[in-house]
Design an enzyme around this catalytic site. Structure first.
Site, PDB file in Angstrom:
ATOM      1  N   ARG A  85       0.824  -1.217   0.000  1.00  0.00           N
ATOM      2  CA  ARG A  85       0.000   0.000   0.000  1.00  0.00           C
ATOM      3  C   ARG A  85       0.856   1.265   0.000  1.00  0.00           C
ATOM      4  O   ARG A  85       0.484   2.284  -0.588  1.00  0.00           O
ATOM      5  CB  ARG A  85      -0.918  -0.030   1.223  1.00  0.00           C
ATOM      6  CG  ARG A  85      -1.927   1.095   1.261  1.00  0.00           C
ATOM      7  CD  ARG A  85      -2.994   0.809   2.295  1.00  0.00           C
ATOM      8  NE  ARG A  85      -4.007   1.840   2.368  1.00  0.00           N
ATOM      9  CZ  ARG A  85      -4.233   2.566   3.468  1.00  0.00           C
ATOM     10  NH1 ARG A  85      -3.515   2.372   4.551  1.00  0.00           N
ATOM     11  NH2 ARG A  85      -5.179   3.482   3.459  1.00  0.00           N
TER      12      ARG A  85
ATOM     13  N   HIS B  45       0.311   4.723  -2.246  1.00  0.00           N
ATOM     14  CA  HIS B  45       0.137   6.055  -1.651  1.00  0.00           C
ATOM     15  C   HIS B  45       1.316   6.980  -1.973  1.00  0.00           C
ATOM     16  O   HIS B  45       1.164   8.194  -1.999  1.00  0.00           O
ATOM     17  CB  HIS B  45      -0.071   5.937  -0.143  1.00  0.00           C
ATOM     18  CG  HIS B  45      -1.434   5.440   0.213  1.00  0.00           C
ATOM     19  ND1 HIS B  45      -2.074   5.739   1.391  1.00  0.00           N
ATOM     20  CD2 HIS B  45      -2.307   4.662  -0.474  1.00  0.00           C
ATOM     21  CE1 HIS B  45      -3.273   5.157   1.413  1.00  0.00           C
ATOM     22  NE2 HIS B  45      -3.426   4.493   0.295  1.00  0.00           N
TER      23      HIS B  45
ATOM     24  N   ASN C   6      -3.722   8.372   5.212  1.00  0.00           N
ATOM     25  CA  ASN C   6      -2.527   7.791   5.849  1.00  0.00           C
ATOM     26  C   ASN C   6      -2.557   7.793   7.369  1.00  0.00           C
ATOM     27  O   ASN C   6      -1.983   6.900   8.000  1.00  0.00           O
ATOM     28  CB  ASN C   6      -1.270   8.551   5.386  1.00  0.00           C
ATOM     29  CG  ASN C   6      -1.029   8.387   3.897  1.00  0.00           C
ATOM     30  OD1 ASN C   6      -1.319   7.329   3.330  1.00  0.00           O
ATOM     31  ND2 ASN C   6      -0.533   9.429   3.255  1.00  0.00           N
TER      32      ASN C   6
ATOM     33  N   HIS D 151      -6.041  -5.696  -2.650  1.00  0.00           N
ATOM     34  CA  HIS D 151      -6.871  -5.908  -1.455  1.00  0.00           C
ATOM     35  C   HIS D 151      -7.090  -7.393  -1.158  1.00  0.00           C
ATOM     36  O   HIS D 151      -7.897  -7.729  -0.302  1.00  0.00           O
ATOM     37  CB  HIS D 151      -8.209  -5.173  -1.595  1.00  0.00           C
ATOM     38  CG  HIS D 151      -8.085  -3.683  -1.447  1.00  0.00           C
ATOM     39  ND1 HIS D 151      -9.142  -2.817  -1.519  1.00  0.00           N
ATOM     40  CD2 HIS D 151      -6.992  -2.900  -1.231  1.00  0.00           C
ATOM     41  CE1 HIS D 151      -8.723  -1.578  -1.356  1.00  0.00           C
ATOM     42  NE2 HIS D 151      -7.424  -1.590  -1.192  1.00  0.00           N
TER      43      HIS D 151
HETATM   44  C1  HEM Z   1      -9.741   2.788  -5.557  1.00  0.00           C
HETATM   45  C2  HEM Z   1      -8.623   2.858  -4.937  1.00  0.00           C
HETATM   46  C3  HEM Z   1      -8.404   2.417  -3.530  1.00  0.00           C
HETATM   47  C4  HEM Z   1      -9.122   2.693  -2.408  1.00  0.00           C
HETATM   48  C5  HEM Z   1     -10.370   3.540  -2.289  1.00  0.00           C
HETATM   49  C6  HEM Z   1      -8.476   2.013  -1.328  1.00  0.00           C
HETATM   50  C7  HEM Z   1      -8.886   2.062  -0.016  1.00  0.00           C
HETATM   51  C8  HEM Z   1      -8.291   1.374   1.013  1.00  0.00           C
HETATM   52  C9  HEM Z   1      -8.700   1.449   2.376  1.00  0.00           C
HETATM   53  C10 HEM Z   1      -9.825   2.315   2.920  1.00  0.00           C
HETATM   54  C11 HEM Z   1      -7.920   0.605   3.081  1.00  0.00           C
HETATM   55  C12 HEM Z   1      -7.987   0.336   4.579  1.00  0.00           C
HETATM   56  C13 HEM Z   1      -7.160   1.383   5.301  1.00  0.00           C
HETATM   57  C14 HEM Z   1      -7.492   1.453   6.763  1.00  0.00           C
HETATM   58  O1  HEM Z   1      -8.622   1.228   7.122  1.00  0.00           O
HETATM   59  O2  HEM Z   1      -6.567   1.772   7.554  1.00  0.00           O
HETATM   60  C15 HEM Z   1      -7.005  -0.001   2.172  1.00  0.00           C
HETATM   61  C16 HEM Z   1      -6.058  -0.926   2.512  1.00  0.00           C
HETATM   62  C17 HEM Z   1      -5.174  -1.481   1.636  1.00  0.00           C
HETATM   63  N1  HEM Z   1      -5.007  -1.106   0.321  1.00  0.00           N
HETATM   64 FE1  HEM Z   1      -6.210   0.050  -0.752  1.00  0.00          FE
HETATM   65  N2  HEM Z   1      -7.401   1.333  -1.803  1.00  0.00           N
HETATM   66  C18 HEM Z   1      -7.321   1.554  -3.152  1.00  0.00           C
HETATM   67  C19 HEM Z   1      -6.359   1.075  -4.013  1.00  0.00           C
HETATM   68  C20 HEM Z   1      -5.310   0.275  -3.652  1.00  0.00           C
HETATM   69  C21 HEM Z   1      -4.226  -0.095  -4.514  1.00  0.00           C
HETATM   70  C22 HEM Z   1      -4.055   0.388  -5.945  1.00  0.00           C
HETATM   71  C23 HEM Z   1      -3.415  -0.918  -3.787  1.00  0.00           C
HETATM   72  C24 HEM Z   1      -2.142  -1.597  -4.201  1.00  0.00           C
HETATM   73  C25 HEM Z   1      -1.818  -1.956  -5.389  1.00  0.00           C
HETATM   74  C26 HEM Z   1      -3.994  -1.051  -2.473  1.00  0.00           C
HETATM   75  C27 HEM Z   1      -3.501  -1.829  -1.484  1.00  0.00           C
HETATM   76  C28 HEM Z   1      -4.031  -1.897  -0.209  1.00  0.00           C
HETATM   77  C29 HEM Z   1      -3.559  -2.837   0.790  1.00  0.00           C
HETATM   78  C30 HEM Z   1      -2.535  -3.928   0.552  1.00  0.00           C
HETATM   79  C31 HEM Z   1      -4.273  -2.558   1.965  1.00  0.00           C
HETATM   80  C32 HEM Z   1      -4.094  -3.216   3.324  1.00  0.00           C
HETATM   81  C33 HEM Z   1      -2.990  -2.465   4.091  1.00  0.00           C
HETATM   82  C34 HEM Z   1      -2.682  -3.034   5.460  1.00  0.00           C
HETATM   83  O3  HEM Z   1      -3.207  -4.043   5.865  1.00  0.00           O
HETATM   84  O4  HEM Z   1      -1.846  -2.394   6.136  1.00  0.00           O
HETATM   85  N3  HEM Z   1      -5.132  -0.295  -2.423  1.00  0.00           N
HETATM   86  N4  HEM Z   1      -7.240   0.489   0.919  1.00  0.00           N
END
Ligand code: HEM
Length: 330
Positions: free
Chosen positions: A66, A70, A98, A197
């Site tokens: 992630r 970002h 973040n 995800h």
């Molecule tokens: C439409 C675009 C995206 C949205 C709206 C989005 C939104 C989110 C949100 C809300 C979370 C949870 C954060 C939290 O609650 O602390 C999350 C986690 C995550 N996102 Fe996304 N995301 C997007 C695109 C991406 C992309 C492009 C990637 C990587 C290629 C990605 C990888 C991840 C990963 C791996 C997590 C888990 C992180 C962890 O467990 O520490 N996301 N995302």
């Protein structure tokens, strides 16, 4: 006079450089073997540190992946995300997407310390994120892709762009598509990258709008929904977490898409790929049936995302000694 002339000249050169370098084919060249001579052990050091980090905390793979997203959506992939706030610099760590959420900065620090002792001042923090994100996916059982290197670290960050460029989990489909388009990424790239995800967690504050307000397209079974609701009650426990891809949150498989087809996306922005648009729905269905097809596109789209670089950073950027701070802070 001579001094101000040379400043004007430099600005002109930089502006024309920037104007003429807006197309991918003209971008400064990143190369897979960039550190072959200057830091031959860069890859094994990063792989090893990632391995140790995941042994301690398997979720760290998701967190590092992630970080790349970002970082690259704000000023390009330049490690601007890693800069700590100072009296003269408002960084990105406290931006909405973040704060209390982005993790993995300590792992980057460990990697950087090791690299600095082997080859001081050589490997940029932006490249460390890129290699670490690739290794994170590989070590979670996902695909391998070759990374091109030679990025420079920025001396600036943008709190505002971090708030504006990173889409929120409650954006509608068109907003999501537009925010990827602005970075030169297509709808296919977006759907494939959201497959990230398949690992990691989300916090209750991001899950709540989906599980309490959007029950129409909610297909969680009663016991499953009760578990999520127990973890994330209607109020409180904002920073509690639930897996984005239940029940395989540390495996880089295609079950994220299988879940979407079943109506089990955890965030509104996940489920909307299947529920809101016919093009994205078709792509989701294809990845749900074809895990290798997903891996192939994910790898290609990760390369595309990690190649978002601002050409100016190659002129004004540096290789930070410490990823949290610019080399000569004011
Ligand atoms: C439409 C675009 C995206 C949205 C709206 C989005 C939104 C989110 C949100 C809300 C979370 C949870 C954060 C939290 O609650 O602390 C999350 C986690 C995550 N996102 Fe996304 N995301 C997007 C695109 C991406 C992309 C492009 C990637 C990587 C290629 C990605 C990888 C991840 C990963 C791996 C997590 C888990 C992180 C962890 O467990 O520490 N996301 N995302």
């Amino acid at each position: 006079m001579a001094e101000s002339m040379s400043v004007i000249l430099l600005l002109l050169v930089l502006t024309s450089y920037k104007m003429s370098c807006l197309h991918a084919q003209d971008l400064p060249i990143l190369m897979p073997h960039y550190y072959e001579k200057s830091c031959p052990c860069a890859f094994p050091i990063i792989r090893n540190e990632m391995h140790l980090a995941l042994l301690k905390d398997p979720r760290m793979a998701a967190s590092l992946l992630r970080l790349q997203f970002h970082d690259c959506f704000v000023q390009g992939c330049d490690a601007s995300l890693l800069l700590d706030d100072t009296p003269t610099l408002r960084g990105e760590k406290t931006a909405n997407a973040n704060i209390n959420s982005a993790r993995g900065f300590d792992v980057i620090d460990l990697i950087k310390t090791k690299l600095e002792s082997e080859c001081p001042g050589v490997v940029s923090c932006a490249d460390i994120i890129t290699i670490a994100a690739r290794d994170a996916v590989l070590l979670s059982g996902g695909p391998y892709w070759e990374v091109s290197l030679g990025r420079k670290d920025s001396s600036t960050a943008s709190f505002n762009d971090a708030n504006n460029n990173i889409p929120t989990p409650n954006s509608n489909l068109q907003t999501l598509i537009t925010s990827f388009q602005k970075q030169g990424l297509s709808t296919v790239d977006m759907v494939a990258l959201l497959g990230g995800h398949t690992i990691g967690n989300a916090r209750c504050q991001n899950i709540r709008p989906r599980i309490y307000n959007n029950s129409a397209s909610m297909a969680f079974s009663e016991p499953h929904l009760s578990m999520v609701k127990a973890a994330c009650p209607p109020s409180g426990n904002d920073n509690g977490v639930w897996p984005l891809d239940f029940p395989t949150p540390i495996l880089f498989d295609n079950s994220y898409y299988i879940n979407l087809v079943r109506g089990l996306g955890l965030l509104n922005s996940d489920q909307t790929l299947y529920s809101e648009g016919s093009e994205t729905k078709e792509i989701v269905e294809s990845y749900a049936h074809d895990p290798l097809g997903f891996w192939k596109q994910f790898s290609e789209s990760m390369v595309k995302m990690s190649n978002i670089v601002d050409p100016l950073t190659f002129v004004t950027g540096e290789v930070r000694k410490n990823c949290r701070t610019v080399n000569d802070p004011l």
